[in-house]
Design a protein around this motif. Sequence first.
Motif, short mmCIF file in Angstrom:
data_model
loop_
_atom_site.label_atom_id
_atom_site.label_comp_id
_atom_site.label_asym_id
_atom_site.label_seq_id
_atom_site.Cartn_x
_atom_site.Cartn_y
_atom_site.Cartn_z
N ALA A 43 1.49 -0.33 8.20
CA ALA A 43 0.48 0.12 7.22
C ALA A 43 1.33 1.36 6.19
O ALA A 43 2.15 1.99 6.75
CB ALA A 43 -0.55 1.23 7.91
N LEU A 47 -1.98 5.35 3.65
CA LEU A 47 -3.33 5.15 4.35
C LEU A 47 -3.64 6.20 5.31
O LEU A 47 -4.61 6.33 6.16
CB LEU A 47 -3.38 3.70 5.08
N ALA A 52 -5.77 1.28 12.49
CA ALA A 52 -5.81 0.35 11.21
C ALA A 52 -6.23 -1.02 11.55
O ALA A 52 -6.08 -1.45 12.79
CB ALA A 52 -4.67 0.58 10.16
N ARG A 70 -7.54 -1.84 6.49
CA ARG A 70 -8.42 -0.63 6.30
C ARG A 70 -8.08 0.29 7.65
O ARG A 70 -8.06 -0.10 8.73
CB ARG A 70 -9.68 -1.24 6.26
N ARG A 71 -7.97 1.55 7.28
CA ARG A 71 -7.89 2.58 8.36
C ARG A 71 -9.34 2.95 8.63
O ARG A 71 -10.20 3.30 7.68
CB ARG A 71 -7.17 3.75 7.68
N ILE A 95 -3.85 0.44 -2.92
CA ILE A 95 -4.35 1.05 -1.90
C ILE A 95 -5.49 1.99 -2.52
O ILE A 95 -5.62 2.43 -3.69
CB ILE A 95 -3.54 2.06 -1.29
#
Length: 164
Positions: A43, A47, A52, A70-71, A95
């Motif tokens: 990642a 982030l 994640a 996606r976290r 991001i």
Amino acid sequence: MKGLPDITWIGLVAILASAGLANAGLKDHHWSEDPTSRCQFVAPASLTVGPAFWTGACVNGKASGTGMLRRGDGNRAGPAFFGQMKDGLPELGVIDLADGYRAGRFSGDDIASPAELEPQVRIDAFRIAAEAARQVSARYAAKNNAASAKLYDGIARTLELQIE
């Protein structure tokens, strides 16, 4: 093997050394794993730290192709990377952070800073990110999750507007 010419040994050593250097870059990153699919990925640092999740293809156990990282922040969705992955490493994308977008190529441990961004790289990053959001939308639509499909379709349109 004892009778191999010196040039063969030199070539063999060079091949093994280059393979070791290629794999060394993979070991320098912090690898994560999607808790559901078990797909592995790196990642981008922006982030931040936390669980994640990868939405996209998983080839040989690594996130690959276009998709979304996606976290998670507890029961809320955190920042997301929309873009292109190869062998678990981000290549190009955007991001989506609370205070705006960070677009570009993956370098070191994050998406390159805006100061380093060439105009065409920015355009390409937003295009691939919009495509990634569309693919995520289609995945949710296929699961009959209309609300999430609509959300990611809207994100795709917003990302496309950043190109102009």
